[in-house]
Design an enzyme around this catalytic site. Structure first.
Site, PDB file in Angstrom:
ATOM      1  N   GLY A 141       0.816  -1.198   0.000  1.00 12.94           N
ATOM      2  CA  GLY A 141       0.000   0.000   0.000  1.00 12.94           C
ATOM      3  C   GLY A 141       0.857   1.259   0.000  1.00 12.94           C
ATOM      4  N   CYS A 142       0.243   2.382  -0.356  1.00 15.56           N
ATOM      5  CA  CYS A 142       0.990   3.641  -0.482  1.00 15.56           C
ATOM      6  C   CYS A 142       1.471   4.152   0.874  1.00 15.56           C
ATOM      7  CB  CYS A 142       0.158   4.684  -1.216  1.00 15.56           C
ATOM      8  SG  CYS A 142      -1.491   4.967  -0.545  1.00 15.56           S
ATOM      9  N   PHE A 143       0.553   4.264   1.848  1.00 22.91           N
ATOM     10  CA  PHE A 143       0.978   4.671   3.185  1.00 22.91           C
ATOM     11  C   PHE A 143       1.965   3.664   3.757  1.00 22.91           C
ATOM     12  CE2 PHE A 143      -2.759   7.612   4.181  1.00 22.91           C
ATOM     13  CZ  PHE A 143      -1.959   8.723   4.393  1.00 22.91           C
TER      14      PHE A 143
END
Length: 332
Positions: A141-143
């Protein structure tokens, strides 16, 4: 004259009309080692890709298709969370095709298996060797990518020994292309808000990765995500108690990321525009009193999604890790 055979691999994209699918196309149309075999979209089948991703006009004459082909080497799943597993259950993919899934469906260890398909967590700065020999990749995921890269060097040294405090702001593209109340321009513009306080789903990924390097890690990771008034990027501020000096901390980070081409460490002030439209991560490491302070920032659609997926593809097929990803930052 004998016709030369191309040494390029063939790629297919499922969910090509969304943000991550569009970014995947922008990278792959210029990738030196890849031919795009098909781009699947049920809602846009028959339409030119540039009719949806208008900036690609002049770059490709491909059309979206509603059909699937197995005459490919790699398949990118750029679909919503929960939809990747459903797609693979409904559409068995031959074992010779490598799969890179950009959803969260296979990221956690307990969910990383689908029948005979095992998915490796695709964070190159953590699992590069395992990625090179994998068949299927669960793209982070990005975070999760942004925050893990801010913490992994300390975990690798067993130095995460206090609670971790994080405040991070993401652009509107992090919420996906489907309109919602909190992505609508009139709400997002000139506005700021928090969401999923202390309970963001990417915390599970982060916890697994930190324990992979520091098995005894049992401290709280206090994460406050913010919705920002900008389109793309994540800017995260991280701090925790530490007895390290600033020089010692910097060396730990520089040593850990030596040889990783996209992650760069500095003690200088950094700003988000330095990484937007690139696959880079910039980390600033400072010491204030008895606390280590780290800023981690990346483009959520590139290193946080499609760029990292292509980086994983490069590793899977033995290409230069940077192939197709030498991208210019916005700058101004």
């Amino acid at each position: 004259m004998t016709e030369l055979k191309s040494n390029k691999i063939k790629a297919g994209i499922i969910g090509g009309a969304g943000y991550t699918g569009g970014e995947m196309l922008r990278i792959l149309v210029n990738h030196p080692d890849v031919d795009i075999a098909f781009v699947h979209s049920n809602s846009n089948a028959g339409n030119f890709i540039y009719e949806v991703h208008t900036d690609l006009f002049g770059d490709t004459d491909l059309k979206f298709t509603g059909e699937l082909s197995t005459d490919i080497d790699v398949l990118f799943l750029c679909v919503g969370h929960g939809d990747a597993r459903k797609f693979l259950e409904s559409n068995p993919i031959p074992d010779h095709i490598k799969i890179i899934d950009l959803s969260q469906d296979f990221r956690l260890g307990q969910n990383s298996q689908l029948e005979n398909k095992k998915f490796i967590y695709g964070l190159p700065e953590l699992n590069r060797d395992a990625i090179k020999s994998a068949q299927n990749i669960a793209n982070p995921g990005c975070f999760a990518t942004c925050l893990q890269l801010g913490l992994l060097p300390l975990a690798a040294k067993g130095l995460l020994n206090s609670e971790v405090h994080i405040s991070a702001t993401t652009g509107s593209t992090g919420a996906g292309q489907k309109p919602s109340a909190t992505t609508h321009f009139t709400w997002r513009n000139d506005n700021l808000s928090v969401y999923k306080v202390f309970d963001h789903q990417h915390l599970n990924e982060i916890g697994e990765s930190l324990k992979q390097l520091q098995p005894a890690f049992n401290q709280a990771v206090n994460f406050i995500p913010h919705r920002g008034d900008f389109t793309r990027g994540i800017f995260a501020s991280i701090y925790l108690g530490s007895e390290l000096s600033e020089e010692e901390a910097l060396k730990i980070y520089e040593d850990y990321y030596a040889g990783h081409p996209f992650t760069h460490v500095t003690s200088r002030n950094i700003d988000l525009k330095q990484v937007i439209n690139t696959n880079k991560v910039f980390l600033q490491v400072k010491k204030y009193g008895n606390k280590i302070f780290i800023i981690s920032m990346l483009d959520n659609l590139l290193k946080g999604a499609s760029g990292q997926a292509v980086q994983n593809m490069n590793l899977l097929f033995g290409f230069d890790e940077r192939a197709g990803l030498r991208l210019k930052a916005t700058g101004f």
